[in-house]
Design a protein around this motif. Sequence first.
Motif: not given
Length: 73
Positions: A22, A35, A37
């Motif tokens: 991540t 955000e 991802s």
Amino acid sequence: MTRAILRYVEHRITRHPGTAVTFEAECLSCDWKAEPSEDGAAVDLECMRHTGRTGHQSFRRVCTSLALVVRVE
């Protein structure tokens, strides 16, 4: 019953199967955060867009993965 204690057993560390890395980023000039991802390029694009809007150029990037340590056979 005699038990042996193996003190010098080789191990290796790998990414845990079935998990992904991540990617995250946060601006060092303000409270903006990308955000999270699994696509690092998408996070980088968000940072570049933030720079375009604000002029902020410094970001902290974090890559997180789940690790698994196993004994070498």
